[in-house]
Design an enzyme around this catalytic site. Structure first.
Site, PDB file in Angstrom:
ATOM      1  N   ASP A  29     100.692  20.746 119.017  1.00  0.00           N
ATOM      2  CA  ASP A  29      99.402  21.035 119.649  1.00  0.00           C
ATOM      3  C   ASP A  29      99.530  22.342 120.434  1.00  0.00           C
ATOM      4  O   ASP A  29     100.508  22.574 121.137  1.00  0.00           O
ATOM      5  CB  ASP A  29      98.986  19.882 120.571  1.00  0.00           C
ATOM      6  CG  ASP A  29      97.525  19.974 120.956  1.00  0.00           C
ATOM      7  OD1 ASP A  29      96.740  19.113 120.510  1.00  0.00           O
ATOM      8  OD2 ASP A  29      97.157  20.909 121.706  1.00  0.00           O
ATOM      9  N   ILE A  30      98.512  23.166 120.326  1.00  0.00           N
ATOM     10  CA  ILE A  30      98.556  24.485 120.962  1.00  0.00           C
ATOM     11  C   ILE A  30      98.445  24.382 122.493  1.00  0.00           C
ATOM     12  O   ILE A  30      98.876  25.293 123.203  1.00  0.00           O
ATOM     13  CB  ILE A  30      97.445  25.387 120.359  1.00  0.00           C
ATOM     14  CG1 ILE A  30      97.768  26.851 120.515  1.00  0.00           C
ATOM     15  CG2 ILE A  30      96.084  25.052 120.904  1.00  0.00           C
ATOM     16  CD1 ILE A  30      96.866  27.769 119.691  1.00  0.00           C
ATOM     17  N   GLU A  94      87.361  17.309 119.638  1.00  0.00           N
ATOM     18  CA  GLU A  94      87.048  18.749 119.602  1.00  0.00           C
ATOM     19  C   GLU A  94      87.075  19.292 118.181  1.00  0.00           C
ATOM     20  O   GLU A  94      86.273  20.157 117.837  1.00  0.00           O
ATOM     21  CB  GLU A  94      88.082  19.544 120.416  1.00  0.00           C
ATOM     22  CG  GLU A  94      88.007  19.328 121.909  1.00  0.00           C
ATOM     23  CD  GLU A  94      89.179  19.968 122.626  1.00  0.00           C
ATOM     24  OE1 GLU A  94      89.914  20.788 122.025  1.00  0.00           O
ATOM     25  OE2 GLU A  94      89.376  19.630 123.809  1.00  0.00           O
ATOM     26  N   VAL A  95      88.020  18.830 117.393  1.00  0.00           N
ATOM     27  CA  VAL A  95      88.180  19.353 116.028  1.00  0.00           C
ATOM     28  C   VAL A  95      87.783  18.245 115.058  1.00  0.00           C
ATOM     29  O   VAL A  95      88.392  17.167 115.048  1.00  0.00           O
ATOM     30  CB  VAL A  95      89.631  19.814 115.770  1.00  0.00           C
ATOM     31  CG1 VAL A  95      89.779  20.319 114.337  1.00  0.00           C
ATOM     32  CG2 VAL A  95      90.037  20.898 116.775  1.00  0.00           C
ATOM     33  N   HIS A  99      92.608  13.523 113.116  1.00  0.00           N
ATOM     34  CA  HIS A  99      93.991  13.784 113.521  1.00  0.00           C
ATOM     35  C   HIS A  99      94.447  12.737 114.511  1.00  0.00           C
ATOM     36  O   HIS A  99      93.649  12.185 115.271  1.00  0.00           O
ATOM     37  CB  HIS A  99      94.148  15.180 114.120  1.00  0.00           C
ATOM     38  CG  HIS A  99      93.179  15.478 115.222  1.00  0.00           C
ATOM     39  ND1 HIS A  99      91.870  15.834 114.975  1.00  0.00           N
ATOM     40  CD2 HIS A  99      93.313  15.465 116.571  1.00  0.00           C
ATOM     41  CE1 HIS A  99      91.256  16.038 116.126  1.00  0.00           C
ATOM     42  NE2 HIS A  99      92.105  15.806 117.114  1.00  0.00           N
ATOM     43  N   MET A 100      95.744  12.508 114.491  1.00  0.00           N
ATOM     44  CA  MET A 100      96.387  11.591 115.429  1.00  0.00           C
ATOM     45  C   MET A 100      97.263  12.416 116.368  1.00  0.00           C
ATOM     46  O   MET A 100      98.067  13.236 115.907  1.00  0.00           O
ATOM     47  CB  MET A 100      97.241  10.586 114.641  1.00  0.00           C
ATOM     48  CG  MET A 100      98.056   9.644 115.493  1.00  0.00           C
ATOM     49  SD  MET A 100      99.201   8.713 114.430  1.00  0.00           S
ATOM     50  CE  MET A 100      98.098   7.430 113.851  1.00  0.00           C
TER      51      MET A 100
HETATM   52  P1  AMP Z   1      90.741  16.338 119.869  1.00  0.00           P
HETATM   53  O1  AMP Z   1      90.155  16.540 121.241  1.00  0.00           O
HETATM   54  O2  AMP Z   1      91.274  14.960 119.641  1.00  0.00           O
HETATM   55  O3  AMP Z   1      89.816  16.828 118.777  1.00  0.00           O
HETATM   56  O4  AMP Z   1      92.038  17.254 119.846  1.00  0.00           O
HETATM   57  C1  AMP Z   1      92.049  18.533 119.303  1.00  0.00           C
HETATM   58  C2  AMP Z   1      93.388  19.122 119.652  1.00  0.00           C
HETATM   59  O5  AMP Z   1      93.627  20.227 118.812  1.00  0.00           O
HETATM   60  C3  AMP Z   1      93.499  19.614 121.096  1.00  0.00           C
HETATM   61  O6  AMP Z   1      94.565  18.932 121.763  1.00  0.00           O
HETATM   62  C4  AMP Z   1      93.782  21.113 120.932  1.00  0.00           C
HETATM   63  O7  AMP Z   1      94.695  21.601 121.898  1.00  0.00           O
HETATM   64  C5  AMP Z   1      94.357  21.181 119.530  1.00  0.00           C
HETATM   65  N1  AMP Z   1      94.204  22.442 118.838  1.00  0.00           N
HETATM   66  C6  AMP Z   1      93.059  23.166 118.700  1.00  0.00           C
HETATM   67  N2  AMP Z   1      93.300  24.280 117.972  1.00  0.00           N
HETATM   68  C7  AMP Z   1      94.613  24.242 117.628  1.00  0.00           C
HETATM   69  C8  AMP Z   1      95.473  25.108 116.882  1.00  0.00           C
HETATM   70  N3  AMP Z   1      95.031  26.231 116.343  1.00  0.00           N
HETATM   71  N4  AMP Z   1      96.775  24.754 116.739  1.00  0.00           N
HETATM   72  C9  AMP Z   1      97.241  23.610 117.295  1.00  0.00           C
HETATM   73  N5  AMP Z   1      96.476  22.759 118.012  1.00  0.00           N
HETATM   74  C10 AMP Z   1      95.184  23.070 118.187  1.00  0.00           C
END
Ligand code: AMP
Length: 116
Positions: A29-30, A94-95, A99-100
């Site tokens: 995770d970034i 957010e994305v 994903h887990m």
């Molecule tokens: P969620 O809130 O469950 O959708 O988590 C999305 C996660 O993706 C967050 O913890 C972000 O920090 C992570 N994230 C977003 N963009 C990236 C990226 N380019 N590389 C790695 N992690 C990311």
């Protein structure tokens, strides 16, 4: 438009890949919330848990076996860790590519803050 995770899986965006097979990809995770914070993502683009079907059951199982292997490799299998999946707005997703989160490496505290 492919999500950022689809681009990472395709090797078209940077990430620290920890594990990849024909069904799932895992990368750091970034914005880590703990010393270990890995995202385990299906290679197939599925937006949320609401969108999974019985055809996805092999992939969903693979997310867990990948989590077990990664936790072992990261040295947190015995100390413990948390697996977490957010679905849509109230969970703060957010994305929109399923994903887990695998988080560990420190005491994580209660799963949710209690609302009074
Ligand atoms: P969620 O809130 O469950 O959708 O988590 C999305 C996660 O993706 C967050 O913890 C972000 O920090 C992570 N994230 C977003 N963009 C990236 C990226 N380019 N590389 C790695 N992690 C990311």
């Amino acid at each position: 438009m492919p999500t950022i995770f689809a681009r990472i899986i395709a090797g078209q965006a940077p990430a620290t890949i920890i594990y990849q097979d024909e069904l799932v990809t895992a990368f750091k995770d970034i914005h880590p919330l703990a010393p270990v914070h890995i995202l385990i993502v299906p290679n197939k683009e599925i937006a949320t848990v609401n969108d999974v079907t019985p055809d996805d059951e092999a992939m969903l199982g693979r997310m867990f076996t990948a989590a077990r292997k990664i936790a072992q490799a990261m040295g947190i299998a015995e100390s413990g860790y948390r697996l977490l999946v957010n679905c849509r707005d109230d969970a703060g997703q957010e994305v929109y590519h399923l994903h887990m989160h695998l988080v560990g490496g420190r005491r994580l505290g209660p799963m949710l803050a209690r609302r009074d």
